[in-house]
Write an enzyme that holds these catalytic residues in place. Structure first.
Site, PDB file in Angstrom:
ATOM      1  N   LYS A   1       0.828  -1.217   0.000  1.00  0.00           N
ATOM      2  CA  LYS A   1       0.000   0.000   0.000  1.00  0.00           C
ATOM      3  C   LYS A   1       0.859   1.262   0.000  1.00  0.00           C
ATOM      4  O   LYS A   1       1.182   1.821   1.057  1.00  0.00           O
ATOM      5  CB  LYS A   1      -0.935  -0.025   1.214  1.00  0.00           C
ATOM      6  CG  LYS A   1      -2.005  -1.103   1.083  1.00  0.00           C
ATOM      7  CD  LYS A   1      -2.918  -1.105   2.278  1.00  0.00           C
ATOM      8  CE  LYS A   1      -3.381  -2.483   2.642  1.00  0.00           C
ATOM      9  NZ  LYS A   1      -2.652  -3.101   3.770  1.00  0.00           N
TER      10      LYS A   1
ATOM     11  N   GLY B   1      -1.899  -0.866  12.255  1.00  0.00           N
ATOM     12  CA  GLY B   1      -2.440   0.432  11.846  1.00  0.00           C
ATOM     13  C   GLY B   1      -1.991   1.540  12.778  1.00  0.00           C
ATOM     14  O   GLY B   1      -1.633   2.644  12.333  1.00  0.00           O
TER      15      GLY B   1
ATOM     16  N   GLY C   1       1.481  -6.262  10.700  1.00  0.00           N
ATOM     17  CA  GLY C   1       1.235  -7.693  10.905  1.00  0.00           C
ATOM     18  C   GLY C   1       2.173  -8.590  10.131  1.00  0.00           C
ATOM     19  O   GLY C   1       2.662  -9.590  10.673  1.00  0.00           O
TER      20      GLY C   1
HETATM   21  P1  AMP Z   1       1.087  -3.685   3.392  1.00  0.00           P
HETATM   22  O1  AMP Z   1      -0.218  -3.921   4.101  1.00  0.00           O
HETATM   23  O2  AMP Z   1       1.075  -2.441   2.583  1.00  0.00           O
HETATM   24  O3  AMP Z   1       2.276  -3.754   4.336  1.00  0.00           O
HETATM   25  O4  AMP Z   1       1.244  -4.871   2.340  1.00  0.00           O
HETATM   26  C1  AMP Z   1       1.486  -6.203   2.717  1.00  0.00           C
HETATM   27  C2  AMP Z   1       1.310  -7.064   1.504  1.00  0.00           C
HETATM   28  O5  AMP Z   1       2.209  -6.637   0.496  1.00  0.00           O
HETATM   29  C3  AMP Z   1       1.604  -8.550   1.710  1.00  0.00           C
HETATM   30  O6  AMP Z   1       0.408  -9.260   1.634  1.00  0.00           O
HETATM   31  C4  AMP Z   1       2.549  -8.901   0.556  1.00  0.00           C
HETATM   32  O7  AMP Z   1       2.206 -10.081  -0.116  1.00  0.00           O
HETATM   33  C5  AMP Z   1       2.371  -7.725  -0.373  1.00  0.00           C
HETATM   34  N1  AMP Z   1       3.540  -7.556  -1.252  1.00  0.00           N
HETATM   35  C6  AMP Z   1       4.822  -7.481  -0.902  1.00  0.00           C
HETATM   36  N2  AMP Z   1       5.605  -7.402  -1.992  1.00  0.00           N
HETATM   37  C7  AMP Z   1       4.802  -7.416  -3.071  1.00  0.00           C
HETATM   38  C8  AMP Z   1       5.010  -7.379  -4.483  1.00  0.00           C
HETATM   39  N3  AMP Z   1       6.247  -7.298  -4.981  1.00  0.00           N
HETATM   40  N4  AMP Z   1       3.935  -7.421  -5.276  1.00  0.00           N
HETATM   41  C9  AMP Z   1       2.704  -7.499  -4.770  1.00  0.00           C
HETATM   42  N5  AMP Z   1       2.422  -7.547  -3.436  1.00  0.00           N
HETATM   43  C10 AMP Z   1       3.467  -7.507  -2.593  1.00  0.00           C
END
Ligand code: AMP
Length: 393
Positions: free
Chosen positions: A197, A373, A350
């Site tokens: 995100k 969060g 998490g």
């Molecule tokens: P966030 O909540 O923003 O910390 O995102 C966590 C999520 O990011 C996890 O479910 C990961 O699978 C995803 N993620 C990490 N690296 C990638 C990537 N290169 N492409 C797509 N999703 C990703």
């Protein structure tokens, strides 16, 4: 500084403690991980020892204002009672007069747990009348639910506004460590940011630019930055609405002398799935039909060197799609280096916390935040509404 339970006289008082017992449970409704319960024991034991009448309130899952037997706090009640080695009574219907009667009959040192507060739609709505009713059950409010401190709900923000209030030991510990790393960090201070995100993470970078020496960026968010500097990211996840801001942040970092290190190489795949064939690409040189799934070996090596020298580390977000065995290497390696480091290390979110725990190295980290969060909000430089409303010392 916020008042803690050490700063108030709780003897003989009814103390409403908002905890976060949103524990993971399996299909048989057995608790899979009771960390969130054990984390509150010091506060509960302190209150018992100081003759308070302890009323525990928590949510579990998202019942959306409806009674859902699968989301009852009864399994938590049983586990807590075992951990405390004493009976804990249970108020099944919070709005029923039987709850008021149970509270009236409490003796000093007794513990009572309320049923899942989110069985009532008034909770999420921060309904004033509902908060007034909850406040009427007690004399003092204690915030011990760091993970929900960023949301204004009736049993958190609402009750805190109506009663003399303080934070419990768990929330105190979270606030102290974030205050230390954000306001008086030891240098070099390194932030590691990953996850998907971008919109959540860019404000974190903006806030950290005045505090850190280096920012290591991995995960899905990296591709917005790589695109911003003109690289080909194939079909990698990109937030096209944030490319300009990413570019501005890179310029700002240069001005301020903060090093932002983007991935040098990446493990890519054609499909977003567990058994997709993995192929290595230099950053900015993806094949058009591939997407980035993890950081590559050169990046891991570079990040390792920076982590080794750090005196303060903050980490939020996995460096790849760590849920898939094939693409978890980057996240796991970084988790190991952070655990090995002698720096003050704070991990929030998490996914990064789960990575550290799955490797069995959680004890080597200075602080694993209990709130994804809430910790993100602090890293963004914002205040937590449910903490702000607590009385100051
Ligand atoms: P966030 O909540 O923003 O910390 O995102 C966590 C999520 O990011 C996890 O479910 C990961 O699978 C995803 N993620 C990490 N690296 C990638 C990537 N290169 N492409 C797509 N999703 C990703």
């Amino acid at each position: 500084m916020k008042k803690t339970i050490r700063d108030i006289d709780v003897s003989g008082k009814r103390v409403f403690v908002r905890v976060d017992y949103n524990v993971p449970m399996n299909a048989e409704l057995k608790i899979v991980d009771d960390t969130r319960i054990t984390a509150t024991l010091p506060t509960i034991k302190y209150l018992i020892e100081h003759n308070a009448r302890v009323i525990l309130c928590s949510h579990l899952g998202r019942p959306n204002g409806q009674v859902d037997p699968k989301l009852s706090l009864r399994p938590v009640l049983a586990r807590l009672s075992k951990l405390l080695d004493r009976p804990v009574s249970f108020a099944e219907d919070i709005l029923d007069k039987s709850t008021i009667e149970m509270v009236d009959k409490m003796h000093d040192g007794d513990v009572l747990m309320l049923e899942n507060i989110r069985f009532y739609k008034e909770e999420d709505e921060n309904d004033e009348k509902f908060a007034k009713y909850l406040a009427g059950l007690a004399d003092i409010f204690v915030l011990e639910a760091f993970a929900t401190a960023h949301r204004k709900h009736a049993s958190t923000y609402g009750v805190a506004k109506l009663l003399p209030s303080a934070v419990g030991f768990l929330v105190e510990q979270e606030l102290l460590i974030f205050d230390k790393v954000l306001n008086s960090p030891d240098h070099p201070f390194v932030a590691i940011l990953g996850g998907a995100k971008v919109a959540d993470k860019l404000p974190v970078i903006e806030n950290l630019l005045d505090k850190v020496d280096t920012i290591l960026i991995g995960g899905g968010m990296a591709y917005t930055f790589i695109k911003a500097i003109g690289g080909n990211v194939g079909i990698s996840i990109v937030d096209n609405t944030k490319i300009e801001l990413a570019s501005e942040i890179l310029d700002k970092a240069k001005e301020k002398g903060v090093k932002i290190i983007l991935p040098i190489d990446n493990v890519g795949a054609k499909e977003f799935c567990e058994d997709a064939e993995a192929k290595l690409f230099n950053s900015g040189f993806f094949a058009d039909d591939y997407q980035g799934m993890d950081i590559g070996p050169k990046t891991i090596k570079t990040f390792k060197k920076v982590i080794k020298k750090a005196k303060t580390i903050v980490w939020n977000g996995p460096l790849g799609v760590y849920e898939y065995e094939k693409f978890k290497k980057g996240t796991n390696k970084i988790a190991k280096y952070v655990a090995k480091s002698k720096a003050i290390s704070v991990i929030g979110g998490g996914d990064s916390v789960a990575a550290i725990q799955s490797l069995g190295v959680a004890k080597k980290v200075t602080h694993l935040s209990t709130g994804g969060g809430a910790s993100l909000m602090l890293l963004q430089g914002k205040k937590l509404p449910c903490v702000e409303v607590i009385d100051d010392v």
